[in-house]
Design a protein around this motif. Structure first.
Motif, PDB file in Angstrom:
ATOM      1  N   PHE A   7       6.638  -0.552  -6.763  1.00  0.00           N
ATOM      2  CA  PHE A   7       5.282  -1.014  -6.457  1.00  0.00           C
ATOM      3  C   PHE A   7       4.991  -2.368  -7.093  1.00  0.00           C
ATOM      4  O   PHE A   7       4.482  -3.279  -6.443  1.00  0.00           O
ATOM      5  CB  PHE A   7       4.245   0.022  -6.911  1.00  0.00           C
ATOM      6  N   SER A   8       5.343  -2.522  -8.372  1.00  0.00           N
ATOM      7  CA  SER A   8       5.044  -3.788  -9.050  1.00  0.00           C
ATOM      8  C   SER A   8       5.853  -4.942  -8.450  1.00  0.00           C
ATOM      9  O   SER A   8       5.334  -6.059  -8.306  1.00  0.00           O
ATOM     10  CB  SER A   8       5.292  -3.673 -10.553  1.00  0.00           C
ATOM     11  N   GLU A  36       0.833  -1.217   0.000  1.00  0.00           N
ATOM     12  CA  GLU A  36       0.000   0.000   0.000  1.00  0.00           C
ATOM     13  C   GLU A  36       0.865   1.265   0.000  1.00  0.00           C
ATOM     14  O   GLU A  36       0.554   2.237  -0.694  1.00  0.00           O
ATOM     15  CB  GLU A  36      -0.931  -0.019   1.213  1.00  0.00           C
ATOM     16  N   ALA A  37       1.957   1.254   0.764  1.00  0.00           N
ATOM     17  CA  ALA A  37       2.863   2.412   0.784  1.00  0.00           C
ATOM     18  C   ALA A  37       3.525   2.613  -0.578  1.00  0.00           C
ATOM     19  O   ALA A  37       3.657   3.749  -1.060  1.00  0.00           O
ATOM     20  CB  ALA A  37       3.923   2.229   1.871  1.00  0.00           C
ATOM     21  N   ALA A  38       3.920   1.515  -1.224  1.00  0.00           N
ATOM     22  CA  ALA A  38       4.520   1.622  -2.556  1.00  0.00           C
ATOM     23  C   ALA A  38       3.505   2.115  -3.579  1.00  0.00           C
ATOM     24  O   ALA A  38       3.837   2.895  -4.478  1.00  0.00           O
ATOM     25  CB  ALA A  38       5.094   0.268  -2.974  1.00  0.00           C
ATOM     26  N   ARG A  39       2.250   1.677  -3.451  1.00  0.00           N
ATOM     27  CA  ARG A  39       1.193   2.133  -4.356  1.00  0.00           C
ATOM     28  C   ARG A  39       0.951   3.629  -4.188  1.00  0.00           C
ATOM     29  O   ARG A  39       0.844   4.375  -5.163  1.00  0.00           O
ATOM     30  CB  ARG A  39      -0.107   1.380  -4.098  1.00  0.00           C
ATOM     31  N   SER A  48       7.055   8.049 -11.128  1.00  0.00           N
ATOM     32  CA  SER A  48       8.326   7.835 -11.838  1.00  0.00           C
ATOM     33  C   SER A  48       8.484   6.339 -12.097  1.00  0.00           C
ATOM     34  O   SER A  48       7.845   5.507 -11.460  1.00  0.00           O
ATOM     35  CB  SER A  48       9.494   8.350 -11.002  1.00  0.00           C
ATOM     36  N   SER A  49       9.336   6.012 -13.032  1.00  0.00           N
ATOM     37  CA  SER A  49       9.521   4.599 -13.370  1.00  0.00           C
ATOM     38  C   SER A  49      10.083   3.816 -12.180  1.00  0.00           C
ATOM     39  O   SER A  49       9.744   2.644 -11.987  1.00  0.00           O
ATOM     40  CB  SER A  49      10.443   4.462 -14.577  1.00  0.00           C
ATOM     41  N   GLN A  50      10.887   4.459 -11.364  1.00  0.00           N
ATOM     42  CA  GLN A  50      11.449   3.782 -10.191  1.00  0.00           C
ATOM     43  C   GLN A  50      10.353   3.437  -9.171  1.00  0.00           C
ATOM     44  O   GLN A  50      10.316   2.333  -8.642  1.00  0.00           O
ATOM     45  CB  GLN A  50      12.514   4.667  -9.547  1.00  0.00           C
ATOM     46  N   ASN A  51       9.445   4.376  -8.910  1.00  0.00           N
ATOM     47  CA  ASN A  51       8.361   4.121  -7.959  1.00  0.00           C
ATOM     48  C   ASN A  51       7.379   3.078  -8.482  1.00  0.00           C
ATOM     49  O   ASN A  51       6.893   2.238  -7.728  1.00  0.00           O
ATOM     50  CB  ASN A  51       7.614   5.415  -7.633  1.00  0.00           C
ATOM     51  N   ILE A  52       7.088   3.128  -9.768  1.00  0.00           N
ATOM     52  CA  ILE A  52       6.186   2.137 -10.361  1.00  0.00           C
ATOM     53  C   ILE A  52       6.820   0.747 -10.315  1.00  0.00           C
ATOM     54  O   ILE A  52       6.151  -0.244  -9.991  1.00  0.00           O
ATOM     55  CB  ILE A  52       5.813   2.542 -11.797  1.00  0.00           C
TER      56      ILE A  52
END
Length: 121
Positions: free
Chosen positions: A106-107, A88-91, A99-103
């Motif tokens: 999350f994945s 949930e925090a990553a989402r 950003s591509s790093q955060n996505i």
């Protein structure tokens, strides 16, 4: 006649026995379990009957690990489990700043969490 049938049935499943032996020996090496003389003989038999590079390498690894147990690599460290709160925090971070790093973070967290849930069932 019956003896021939029994011998034929044993030959028909020999490849399954070899595959099972190879899998169990690889698991013992990976987990750092105690290796016995029987394991070395099984690895030798596997390498002799099916002399692929993988099987010959497996034999040498088993023999070396059985002769020198102190030189065995340490067991792999326990991987930290991903919780639902981590996902949930990553989402939330990916939605706030896509950003591509955060996505990717999350994945990856979602994939690991899903795999943990499926493995526990």
């Amino acid at each position: 006649m019956r003896d021939r049938l029994n011998a034929y049935e044993q030959d028909a499943t020999a490849h399954i026995d070899l595959r099972t032996t190879a899998t169990s020996l690889r698991a013992k090496l990976r987990n750092g379990d105690e290796l016995t003389e029987k394991d070395v003989r099984d690895a030798w038999r596997l390498a002799k009957l099916n002399a692929s590079i993988d099987n010959v390498s497996l034999y040498s690894q088993v023999k070396k690990a059985q002769e020198n147990p102190s030189e065995r690599p340490p067991a792999a460290p326990e991987v930290a489990k991903v919780t639902g709160e981590d996902v949930e925090a990553a989402r939330a971070a990916a939605q706030a700043n896509p950003s591509s790093q955060n996505i990717a973070r999350f994945s990856t967290a979602k994939r690991e969490y899903t795999a943990q849930i499926e493995a526990s069932e």
